[in-house]
Design a protein around this motif. Structure first.
Motif, PDB file in Angstrom:
ATOM      1  N   SER A 175     -16.280  13.745  11.207  1.00 27.99           N
ATOM      2  CA  SER A 175     -17.731  14.094  11.694  1.00 27.99           C
ATOM      3  C   SER A 175     -17.339  14.039  13.371  1.00 27.99           C
ATOM      4  CB  SER A 175     -18.682  12.937  11.504  1.00 27.99           C
ATOM      5  OG  SER A 175     -18.100  11.625  12.226  1.00 27.99           O
ATOM      6  N   GLU A 176     -16.730  14.133  14.173  1.00 31.67           N
ATOM      7  CA  GLU A 176     -16.348  13.923  15.525  1.00 31.67           C
ATOM      8  C   GLU A 176     -15.899  15.761  14.979  1.00 31.67           C
ATOM      9  OE1 GLU A 176     -16.116  13.872  19.577  1.00 31.67           O
ATOM     10  OE2 GLU A 176     -16.493  12.168  17.953  1.00 31.67           O
ATOM     11  N   LEU A 177     -14.583  16.451  14.472  1.00 28.58           N
ATOM     12  CA  LEU A 177     -14.824  17.488  15.149  1.00 28.58           C
ATOM     13  C   LEU A 177     -16.210  18.480  14.914  1.00 28.58           C
ATOM     14  CD1 LEU A 177     -13.077  19.528  15.359  1.00 28.58           C
ATOM     15  CD2 LEU A 177     -12.036  19.416  12.463  1.00 28.58           C
ATOM     16  N   ALA A 178     -16.853  17.907  13.388  1.00 27.12           N
ATOM     17  CA  ALA A 178     -18.253  18.833  13.348  1.00 27.12           C
ATOM     18  C   ALA A 178     -18.931  18.612  14.308  1.00 27.12           C
ATOM     19  CB  ALA A 178     -18.614  17.903  12.490  1.00 27.12           C
ATOM     20  N   ARG A 179     -18.914  17.615  14.716  1.00 27.98           N
ATOM     21  CA  ARG A 179     -20.240  16.954  16.026  1.00 27.98           C
ATOM     22  C   ARG A 179     -19.378  18.275  17.161  1.00 27.98           C
ATOM     23  NH1 ARG A 179     -19.770  15.611  21.370  1.00 27.98           N
ATOM     24  NH2 ARG A 179     -18.258  14.721  20.584  1.00 27.98           N
ATOM     25  N   LEU A 180     -18.145  18.077  17.439  1.00 27.62           N
ATOM     26  CA  LEU A 180     -17.563  19.355  18.357  1.00 27.62           C
ATOM     27  C   LEU A 180     -17.971  21.195  17.859  1.00 27.62           C
ATOM     28  CD1 LEU A 180     -14.281  17.259  19.152  1.00 27.62           C
ATOM     29  CD2 LEU A 180     -16.805  17.541  20.670  1.00 27.62           C
ATOM     30  N   ILE A 181     -17.654  21.327  17.039  1.00 28.29           N
ATOM     31  CA  ILE A 181     -17.950  22.535  16.557  1.00 28.29           C
ATOM     32  C   ILE A 181     -19.415  22.671  16.698  1.00 28.29           C
ATOM     33  CG2 ILE A 181     -18.479  24.266  14.233  1.00 28.29           C
ATOM     34  CD1 ILE A 181     -15.206  22.912  13.531  1.00 28.29           C
ATOM     35  N   GLU A 182     -20.140  21.534  16.630  1.00 23.36           N
ATOM     36  CA  GLU A 182     -21.550  22.758  16.536  1.00 23.36           C
ATOM     37  C   GLU A 182     -22.523  22.455  18.395  1.00 23.36           C
ATOM     38  OE1 GLU A 182     -24.553  23.287  15.039  1.00 23.36           O
ATOM     39  OE2 GLU A 182     -23.140  23.853  13.380  1.00 23.36           O
ATOM     40  N   ALA A 183     -22.066  21.699  18.935  1.00 20.76           N
ATOM     41  CA  ALA A 183     -21.293  21.114  20.221  1.00 20.76           C
ATOM     42  C   ALA A 183     -20.873  22.896  20.756  1.00 20.76           C
ATOM     43  CB  ALA A 183     -21.160  20.513  21.186  1.00 20.76           C
ATOM     44  N   ALA A 184     -19.944  23.121  20.719  1.00 25.34           N
ATOM     45  CA  ALA A 184     -19.156  24.462  20.878  1.00 25.34           C
ATOM     46  C   ALA A 184     -20.582  25.304  20.416  1.00 25.34           C
ATOM     47  CB  ALA A 184     -17.560  24.849  20.464  1.00 25.34           C
ATOM     48  N   LYS A 185     -20.784  25.496  19.198  1.00 29.08           N
ATOM     49  CA  LYS A 185     -21.964  27.302  18.722  1.00 29.08           C
ATOM     50  C   LYS A 185     -23.214  26.812  20.416  1.00 29.08           C
ATOM     51  CE  LYS A 185     -21.143  26.508  14.142  1.00 29.08           C
ATOM     52  NZ  LYS A 185     -21.227  26.470  13.011  1.00 29.08           N
ATOM     53  N   ASN A 186     -23.524  26.177  21.040  1.00 29.66           N
ATOM     54  CA  ASN A 186     -24.753  25.854  21.695  1.00 29.66           C
ATOM     55  C   ASN A 186     -24.331  25.664  23.727  1.00 29.66           C
ATOM     56  OD1 ASN A 186     -26.732  25.366  19.234  1.00 29.66           O
ATOM     57  ND2 ASN A 186     -26.417  23.458  18.874  1.00 29.66           N
ATOM     58  N   ARG A 187     -23.162  25.906  23.335  1.00 26.80           N
ATOM     59  CA  ARG A 187     -22.412  25.842  24.721  1.00 26.80           C
ATOM     60  C   ARG A 187     -23.242  27.483  25.490  1.00 26.80           C
ATOM     61  NH1 ARG A 187     -18.494  28.220  27.396  1.00 26.80           N
ATOM     62  NH2 ARG A 187     -17.649  26.440  29.093  1.00 26.80           N
ATOM     63  N   PRO A 188     -23.705  27.949  26.408  1.00 27.48           N
ATOM     64  CA  PRO A 188     -23.415  28.888  26.743  1.00 27.48           C
ATOM     65  C   PRO A 188     -21.805  29.920  27.297  1.00 27.48           C
ATOM     66  CG  PRO A 188     -24.620  27.668  28.698  1.00 27.48           C
ATOM     67  CD  PRO A 188     -24.276  26.298  27.117  1.00 27.48           C
ATOM     68  N   PHE A 189     -21.936  30.522  26.738  1.00 27.56           N
ATOM     69  CA  PHE A 189     -20.981  31.818  27.431  1.00 27.56           C
ATOM     70  C   PHE A 189     -21.014  32.755  28.601  1.00 27.56           C
ATOM     71  CE2 PHE A 189     -17.310  34.314  25.768  1.00 27.56           C
ATOM     72  CZ  PHE A 189     -16.032  33.450  26.363  1.00 27.56           C
ATOM     73  N   PRO A 190     -20.493  31.938  29.625  1.00 28.82           N
ATOM     74  CA  PRO A 190     -20.682  32.625  31.108  1.00 28.82           C
ATOM     75  C   PRO A 190     -20.185  33.459  31.298  1.00 28.82           C
ATOM     76  CG  PRO A 190     -20.734  30.469  31.741  1.00 28.82           C
ATOM     77  CD  PRO A 190     -20.233  30.691  30.259  1.00 28.82           C
ATOM     78  N   GLU A 191     -20.570  34.691  31.911  1.00 26.58           N
ATOM     79  CA  GLU A 191     -20.053  36.426  31.932  1.00 26.58           C
ATOM     80  C   GLU A 191     -18.550  35.938  32.473  1.00 26.58           C
ATOM     81  OE1 GLU A 191     -18.456  39.862  31.595  1.00 26.58           O
ATOM     82  OE2 GLU A 191     -20.217  38.941  30.501  1.00 26.58           O
ATOM     83  N   GLU A 192     -17.878  35.054  33.310  1.00 26.07           N
ATOM     84  CA  GLU A 192     -16.710  34.535  34.066  1.00 26.07           C
ATOM     85  C   GLU A 192     -16.249  34.246  32.900  1.00 26.07           C
ATOM     86  OE1 GLU A 192     -19.715  32.945  36.102  1.00 26.07           O
ATOM     87  OE2 GLU A 192     -20.105  34.538  37.035  1.00 26.07           O
ATOM     88  N   GLU A 193     -16.301  33.142  32.244  1.00 26.88           N
ATOM     89  CA  GLU A 193     -15.448  32.595  31.598  1.00 26.88           C
ATOM     90  C   GLU A 193     -15.280  33.860  30.062  1.00 26.88           C
ATOM     91  OE1 GLU A 193     -15.653  29.379  29.639  1.00 26.88           O
ATOM     92  OE2 GLU A 193     -17.405  28.303  30.939  1.00 26.88           O
ATOM     93  N   ARG A 194     -16.012  34.948  29.762  1.00 24.24           N
ATOM     94  CA  ARG A 194     -16.587  36.247  28.663  1.00 24.24           C
ATOM     95  C   ARG A 194     -14.908  36.566  29.647  1.00 24.24           C
ATOM     96  NH1 ARG A 194     -19.141  37.642  25.190  1.00 24.24           N
ATOM     97  NH2 ARG A 194     -20.829  35.830  26.332  1.00 24.24           N
ATOM     98  N   GLN A 195     -14.787  36.843  31.104  1.00 29.49           N
ATOM     99  CA  GLN A 195     -14.203  38.036  31.702  1.00 29.49           C
ATOM    100  C   GLN A 195     -12.592  37.459  31.758  1.00 29.49           C
ATOM    101  OE1 GLN A 195     -13.836  38.648  35.959  1.00 29.49           O
ATOM    102  NE2 GLN A 195     -14.036  40.471  35.364  1.00 29.49           N
ATOM    103  N   ALA A 196     -12.733  36.473  32.227  1.00 31.52           N
ATOM    104  CA  ALA A 196     -11.428  35.794  32.296  1.00 31.52           C
ATOM    105  C   ALA A 196     -10.461  35.671  30.607  1.00 31.52           C
ATOM    106  CB  ALA A 196     -11.143  33.883  32.397  1.00 31.52           C
ATOM    107  N   GLN A 197     -11.575  35.221  29.100  1.00 34.30           N
ATOM    108  CA  GLN A 197     -10.658  35.062  28.249  1.00 34.30           C
ATOM    109  C   GLN A 197     -11.205  36.595  27.531  1.00 34.30           C
ATOM    110  OE1 GLN A 197     -12.593  33.636  24.916  1.00 34.30           O
ATOM    111  NE2 GLN A 197     -12.743  31.622  26.000  1.00 34.30           N
ATOM    112  N   ARG A 198     -11.308  37.469  27.903  1.00 30.12           N
ATOM    113  CA  ARG A 198     -11.056  39.524  27.572  1.00 30.12           C
ATOM    114  C   ARG A 198      -9.706  39.531  28.504  1.00 30.12           C
ATOM    115  NH1 ARG A 198     -15.738  41.671  28.888  1.00 30.12           N
ATOM    116  NH2 ARG A 198     -14.744  42.379  31.653  1.00 30.12           N
TER     117      ARG A 198
END
Length: 61
Positions: free
Chosen positions: A3-26
């Protein structure tokens, strides 16, 4: 799945993804893949290429 993993996955789905992070990951993804193919690839080369691609995309709009 716990249930903890499921909760973390749901939280990640709803977390904003700032352009700076997107650029760093790209850039990190590009660097890692290019480095496998050619050991002479540098981080600076990736940054320069990304900036050029982003500039071209901005002018194409």
């Amino acid at each position: 799945m716990t249930s903890e993993l499921a909760r973390l996955i749901e939280a990640a789905k709803n977390r904003p993804f700032p352009e700076e992070e997107r650029q760093a990951q790209r850039r990190s993804f590009a660097y890692g893949n290019a480095k496998i193919e050619n050991d002479r690839v540098t981080w600076e080369m990736i940054v320069e290429a990304d900036e050029q691609i982003m500039a071209q995309g901005a002018t194409a709009k």
